[in-house]
Design a protein around this motif. Structure first.
Motif, short mmCIF file in Angstrom:
data_model
loop_
_atom_site.label_atom_id
_atom_site.label_comp_id
_atom_site.label_asym_id
_atom_site.label_seq_id
_atom_site.Cartn_x
_atom_site.Cartn_y
_atom_site.Cartn_z
N LYS A 60 0.86 -1.19 0.00
CA LYS A 60 0.00 0.00 0.00
C LYS A 60 0.90 1.24 0.00
N ILE A 61 0.59 2.14 -0.90
CA ILE A 61 1.38 3.37 -1.00
C ILE A 61 0.51 4.56 -0.66
N ASP A 62 1.03 5.42 0.18
CA ASP A 62 0.37 6.68 0.46
C ASP A 62 1.46 7.66 0.88
N GLU A 63 1.97 8.37 -0.08
CA GLU A 63 3.14 9.20 0.18
C GLU A 63 3.01 10.59 -0.39
N GLU A 64 3.55 11.52 0.36
CA GLU A 64 3.65 12.89 -0.15
C GLU A 64 4.97 12.97 -0.92
N VAL A 65 4.91 13.52 -2.10
CA VAL A 65 6.10 13.67 -2.92
C VAL A 65 6.33 15.14 -3.18
N LYS A 66 7.57 15.57 -3.00
CA LYS A 66 7.88 16.98 -3.25
C LYS A 66 9.30 17.09 -3.78
N PHE A 67 9.45 17.64 -4.97
CA PHE A 67 10.79 17.92 -5.49
C PHE A 67 10.70 19.01 -6.55
N PHE A 68 11.87 19.39 -7.05
CA PHE A 68 11.90 20.44 -8.06
C PHE A 68 12.32 19.86 -9.40
N ILE A 69 11.76 20.43 -10.46
CA ILE A 69 12.18 20.08 -11.80
C ILE A 69 12.95 21.28 -12.32
N CYS A 70 14.16 21.01 -12.82
CA CYS A 70 14.98 22.09 -13.35
C CYS A 70 14.96 22.05 -14.87
N ASP A 71 14.69 23.21 -15.48
CA ASP A 71 14.67 23.30 -16.94
C ASP A 71 16.12 23.41 -17.42
N GLY A 72 16.74 22.26 -17.62
CA GLY A 72 18.15 22.23 -18.02
C GLY A 72 19.03 21.77 -16.89
N VAL A 73 20.31 22.07 -16.98
CA VAL A 73 21.27 21.63 -15.97
C VAL A 73 21.08 22.45 -14.69
N PHE A 74 21.05 21.75 -13.58
CA PHE A 74 20.90 22.42 -12.29
C PHE A 74 22.27 22.87 -11.78
N ASP A 75 22.40 24.14 -11.44
CA ASP A 75 23.67 24.65 -10.92
C ASP A 75 23.87 24.17 -9.49
N SER A 76 24.66 23.13 -9.35
CA SER A 76 24.80 22.53 -8.03
C SER A 76 25.78 23.30 -7.14
N ASP A 77 26.36 24.39 -7.67
CA ASP A 77 27.28 25.14 -6.81
C ASP A 77 26.54 25.97 -5.76
N SER A 78 25.22 26.07 -5.92
CA SER A 78 24.48 26.75 -4.88
C SER A 78 24.43 25.85 -3.65
N SER A 79 24.37 26.47 -2.49
CA SER A 79 24.47 25.69 -1.26
C SER A 79 23.12 25.09 -0.85
N MET A 80 22.08 25.39 -1.61
CA MET A 80 20.76 24.87 -1.26
C MET A 80 20.72 23.35 -1.38
N ASP A 81 20.11 22.75 -0.41
CA ASP A 81 19.99 21.30 -0.42
C ASP A 81 18.59 20.95 -0.94
N LEU A 82 18.49 20.78 -2.24
CA LEU A 82 17.18 20.55 -2.84
C LEU A 82 17.16 19.21 -3.58
N ASP A 83 15.97 18.66 -3.64
CA ASP A 83 15.73 17.49 -4.46
C ASP A 83 15.39 17.98 -5.86
N VAL A 84 16.28 17.75 -6.80
CA VAL A 84 16.06 18.30 -8.13
C VAL A 84 16.17 17.23 -9.21
N VAL A 85 15.22 17.24 -10.12
CA VAL A 85 15.26 16.39 -11.29
C VAL A 85 15.48 17.30 -12.49
N GLU A 86 16.47 16.99 -13.29
CA GLU A 86 16.76 17.84 -14.45
C GLU A 86 15.95 17.38 -15.67
N SER A 87 15.42 18.35 -16.40
CA SER A 87 14.70 18.04 -17.63
C SER A 87 15.46 18.65 -18.80
N PHE A 88 15.74 17.84 -19.81
CA PHE A 88 16.52 18.32 -20.94
C PHE A 88 15.69 18.55 -22.20
N ASP A 89 14.37 18.38 -22.09
CA ASP A 89 13.53 18.70 -23.24
C ASP A 89 12.46 19.72 -22.85
#
Ligand SMILES: [Zn+2]
Length: 118
Positions: A60-89
């Motif tokens: 049984k699944i019942d989960e809250e999902v929260k993350f960010f989608i980045c339009d292109g490459v995510f600049d990981s040099d920022s100190s923010m600790d985020l869950d990011v999925v990159e989108s290349f299209d």
């Protein structure tokens, strides 16, 4: 279901994707820079292998999902600790995101009812 990221603004865009017995329902909202926030609830059932006895069972699944989608490459040099999925299209491929969420849950430690009660 694919949504073009450019269409997502400060007004949340609702979506709902279903696969087998799972519903992935939530919204996309523009955050800042190249980031789009995805907030959703994942609920239903999926077949899963028990981590203890290797039997297949319905999880049984019942989960809250929260993350960010980045339009292109995510600049990981920022100190923010985020869950990011990159989108290349420049789209949010919700079917693909749903698949990876399900895989993530399946790769967790899951035990069937028999093993839970032992
Ligand atoms: Zn088991």
């Amino acid at each position: 279901m694919k949504i073009k990221l450019i269409k997502i603004g400060k007004t949340p865009v609702d979506f709902e994707v279903k696969r087998d017995e799972i519903t992935f329902k939530g919204y996309l909202e523009y955050d800042s820079g190249k980031l789009i926030l995805l907030k959703a609830n994942l609920s239903g059932f999926t077949l899963c292998e028990c981590s203890r006895c290797a039997d297949e069972f319905k999880l049984k699944i019942d989960e809250e999902v929260k993350f960010f989608i980045c339009d292109g490459v995510f600049d990981s040099d920022s100190s923010m600790d985020l869950d990011v999925v990159e989108s290349f299209d420049s789209t949010a491929d919700l079917d693909e995101l749903l698949s990876s969420e399900i895989e993530l849950i399946k790769s967790d430690y899951n035990s069937c009812d028999n093993c839970k009660t032992q």
